[in-house]
Design an enzyme around this catalytic site. Structure first.
Site, PDB file in Angstrom:
ATOM      1  N   ARG A   1     -50.201  36.639  21.710  1.00 17.68           N
ATOM      2  CA  ARG A   1     -50.251  37.283  20.394  1.00 17.68           C
ATOM      3  C   ARG A   1     -51.334  38.637  20.737  1.00 17.68           C
ATOM      4  O   ARG A   1     -52.147  38.888  21.468  1.00 17.68           O
ATOM      5  CB  ARG A   1     -51.053  36.402  19.458  1.00 17.68           C
ATOM      6  CG  ARG A   1     -52.360  35.763  19.714  1.00 17.68           C
ATOM      7  CD  ARG A   1     -52.918  34.830  19.036  1.00 17.68           C
ATOM      8  NE  ARG A   1     -54.367  34.366  19.099  1.00 17.68           N
ATOM      9  CZ  ARG A   1     -54.820  33.217  19.127  1.00 17.68           C
ATOM     10  NH1 ARG A   1     -54.038  32.163  18.648  1.00 17.68           N
ATOM     11  NH2 ARG A   1     -56.159  33.056  19.493  1.00 17.68           N
TER      12      ARG A   1
ATOM     13  N   ARG B   1      -2.323   8.006 -11.063  1.00 15.30           N
ATOM     14  CA  ARG B   1      -3.384   7.911 -12.239  1.00 15.30           C
ATOM     15  C   ARG B   1      -4.724   8.492 -11.629  1.00 15.30           C
ATOM     16  O   ARG B   1      -5.782   8.708 -12.284  1.00 15.30           O
ATOM     17  CB  ARG B   1      -3.279   6.501 -12.855  1.00 15.30           C
ATOM     18  CG  ARG B   1      -2.434   6.435 -13.956  1.00 15.30           C
ATOM     19  CD  ARG B   1      -2.244   4.937 -14.789  1.00 15.30           C
ATOM     20  NE  ARG B   1      -1.701   3.983 -13.800  1.00 15.30           N
ATOM     21  CZ  ARG B   1      -1.730   2.771 -14.150  1.00 15.30           C
ATOM     22  NH1 ARG B   1      -2.461   2.514 -14.946  1.00 15.30           N
ATOM     23  NH2 ARG B   1      -0.932   1.874 -13.163  1.00 15.30           N
TER      24      ARG B   1
ATOM     25  N   ASN C   1     -48.260  16.966  20.409  1.00 11.92           N
ATOM     26  CA  ASN C   1     -48.735  17.484  19.017  1.00 11.92           C
ATOM     27  C   ASN C   1     -48.025  18.526  18.647  1.00 11.92           C
ATOM     28  O   ASN C   1     -48.141  19.727  19.365  1.00 11.92           O
ATOM     29  CB  ASN C   1     -50.065  17.536  18.899  1.00 11.92           C
ATOM     30  CG  ASN C   1     -50.539  17.779  17.378  1.00 11.92           C
ATOM     31  OD1 ASN C   1     -50.726  16.958  16.525  1.00 11.92           O
ATOM     32  ND2 ASN C   1     -50.647  19.141  17.024  1.00 11.92           N
TER      33      ASN C   1
ATOM     34  N   ALA D   1       0.678  -1.119  -0.043  1.00  9.19           N
ATOM     35  CA  ALA D   1       0.095   0.091  -0.023  1.00  9.19           C
ATOM     36  C   ALA D   1       0.664   1.203  -0.082  1.00  9.19           C
ATOM     37  O   ALA D   1       0.554   2.333   0.615  1.00  9.19           O
ATOM     38  CB  ALA D   1      -0.997  -0.047   1.126  1.00  9.19           C
ATOM     39  N   ALA D   2       1.996   1.153  -0.636  1.00  9.53           N
ATOM     40  CA  ALA D   2       2.833   2.338  -0.673  1.00  9.53           C
ATOM     41  C   ALA D   2       2.831   3.244  -1.677  1.00  9.53           C
ATOM     42  O   ALA D   2       3.628   4.408  -2.031  1.00  9.53           O
ATOM     43  CB  ALA D   2       4.538   1.937  -0.505  1.00  9.53           C
ATOM     44  N   GLY D   3       2.048   2.875  -2.866  1.00 11.63           N
ATOM     45  CA  GLY D   3       2.155   3.415  -4.296  1.00 11.63           C
ATOM     46  C   GLY D   3       1.366   5.043  -4.033  1.00 11.63           C
ATOM     47  O   GLY D   3       0.291   4.893  -3.391  1.00 11.63           O
TER      48      GLY D   3
ATOM     49  N   LYS E   1      -4.222   6.634  -2.811  1.00 12.13           N
ATOM     50  CA  LYS E   1      -5.071   5.934  -3.636  1.00 12.13           C
ATOM     51  C   LYS E   1      -5.560   4.785  -2.843  1.00 12.13           C
ATOM     52  O   LYS E   1      -6.800   4.629  -3.146  1.00 12.13           O
ATOM     53  CB  LYS E   1      -3.933   5.207  -4.815  1.00 12.13           C
ATOM     54  CG  LYS E   1      -4.818   4.320  -5.585  1.00 12.13           C
ATOM     55  CD  LYS E   1      -3.810   3.428  -6.585  1.00 12.13           C
ATOM     56  CE  LYS E   1      -3.181   2.475  -6.011  1.00 12.13           C
ATOM     57  NZ  LYS E   1      -2.451   1.467  -7.375  1.00 12.13           N
TER      58      LYS E   1
END
Length: 451
Positions: free
Chosen positions: A440, A16, A377, A10-12, A23
């Site tokens: 109100r 691309r 409600n 898993a070193a690349g 990657k």
């Protein structure tokens, strides 16, 4: 199982991919590619797993944690050079070592086990996992002798015209006698088109030394797919998605249109649940039995109880009970807990709130930073006003309360048990239990005003 080891390459950098993301950390159905590989290897109980890291070593280690040991490849000098970095960990051990690539997320534990079994039955010093490819372009070719035994592996760039016609390809996965592997790697040269130290050259060296070389050909070419660019990534995603969807359908889940359904590899679904098209189940999402999910629904990192219906809605990082109805067009935001038998209707947003059993918010409401009891409600257009521009505050609504239409509850505020808040009210003070609160202005009619 003893004296078995695994090395994961898993070193690349993966140029691309044209990505800032390392990657092997690109996800396939919600899980990084290298994590797929580690998970499949871990099923087989290897004594040690060594991951070779290079570019982005820190983020790979953050992903895999203590599941594996690590070796660092400072310079990218080929696959043989990469495996040599594991010598400090494995070099003196006796046994069998499997070498795998971290960009092969579709490889299964069964195929790895079959490779190991074949290697040991053949008493081979090296065994290559091969596959038949109708289009072998870019792959190393398996060159066999007249007896059908493996003679060598030739990389595509170094292959002759005749060798490029071979359709049996090297998948990049191998078994080796561990001692022979590290002893032979020291003899590998870099006299090739790339100037690199190729791991497959170990095969040719062992063959010339008279050692037994075996090959195990898997019946599934797609399982061996290596992901080097976004096109291959999409192919892997499609294959993995099909594999996951078929698994759930065979386990009693109905997918109305599997092609239009995305299910994370980490998700789980109960029997007799029906998933409609356009649904995405992301991360470690758990769906109970007898649910109806979708269409056009996204659920991420959430737990959904039995018999719940969620249509055209989004649920993130939350827990939803059983026999709940959500949607259409509802948004359940993180850290919400929706109790059993709750109804969340159209255009309702819930954020960091708890709704007790049997409560309802049927339409056009915002519930944020609220602790709502049972059988409450929450009427159309009602809002918990939780933010003053700097801080968030809690609204508490106790069992059985009724919140009228277009009410504004200015947090922090508590609405007592069985209290009623009149429609159109703006509540700034606590409301006692069983009280009616009206806040109100009184209506005034100015007759003849228009004239």
């Amino acid at each position: 199982m003893s004296n078995r080891y695994a090395v994961i390459l898993a070193a690349g950098q993966g140029t691309r991919m044209k990505s800032k993301l390392y990657k092997v950390l690109h996800p396939v159905c919600g899980k990084p590619m290298v994590q797929h590989v580690v998970d499949q290897v871990s099923v087989l109980g290897f004594d040690e797993i060594v991951t070779i890291v290079g570019f982005g070593a820190d983020v790979v280690q953050e992903q895999l944690g203590e599941q594996v040991e690590y070796a660092v490849q400072e310079q990218q000098l080929g696959t043989g050079h990469a495996v040599m970095q594991a010598e400090a960990v494995l070099g003196e051990k006796k046994g069998t070592t499997v070498v795998l690539c971290g960009d092969t997320p579709l490889l299964t534990a069964k195929t790895i086990q079959d490779l190991l079994t074949h290697h040991e039955q053949e008493s081979a010093k090296a065994t290559v996992l091969t596959a038949h490819a109708e289009d072998p372009s870019g792959y190393g070719r398996i060159v066999r002798n007249q007896e059908g035994l493996v003679e060598r592996i030739v990389e595509h760039k170094d292959a002759t015209v005749e060798e490029k016609e071979i359709k049996e390809i090297n998948t990049g996965t191998y078994c080796f006698d561990n001692e022979f592997l590290f002893n032979t790697l020291k003899k590998v040269g870099n006299d090739n088109a790339q100037g690199e130290y190729y791991l497959p050259d170990v095969i040719e060296i062992l063959k010339k030394a008279g050692e037994t070389i075996a090959a195990y050909q898997t019946s599934s070419f797609e399982e061996t797919l290596g992901v080097n660019d976004r096109v291959a990534l999409s192919q892997a995603e499609a294959i993995m998605k099909r594999r996951i969807n078929e698994k759930w359908m065979r386990n009693g889940v109905t997918l109305i249109d599997p092609e239009q359904t995305y299910i994370s590899v980490e998700a789980s679904i109960g029997q007799d649940t029906v998933i409609y098209p356009g649904t995405s189940l992301i991360g470690k999402t758990e769906i109970g039995s007898d649910c109806i999910i979708g269409p056009q629904t996204e659920i991420k990192q959430s737990k959904i109880g039995n018999g719940t219906v969620i249509r055209q809605s989004v649920v993130y990082d939350s827990e939803v009970g059983s026999q709940v109805s959500i949607g259409p067009f509802a948004h359940i935001r993180p850290n919400s807990e929706i109790g059993d038998d709750v109804r969340i209707g159209n255009f309702v947003e819930v954020k960091k709130s708890t709704l007790g059993k049997g409560s309802k918010a049927s339409h056009l409401s915002y519930i944020g930073d609220a602790d709502i009891g049972e059988n409450v409600n929450f009427s159309c257009g009602a809002v918990t006003v939780n933010y003053d521009g700097k801080n968030k505050f809690l609204t508490k609504i106790e069992d059985g309360a009724f919140i009228g239409c277009n009410a504004n509850l200015i947090a922090p505020v508590t609405i007592g048990k069985h209290a009623l808040v009149a429609a159109g009210s703006t509540i700034t003070d606590n409301v006692p239990g069983e009280a009616l609160s009206i806040a109100r202005a009184r209506q005034t009619n100015k007759e003849g005003y228009v004239k």
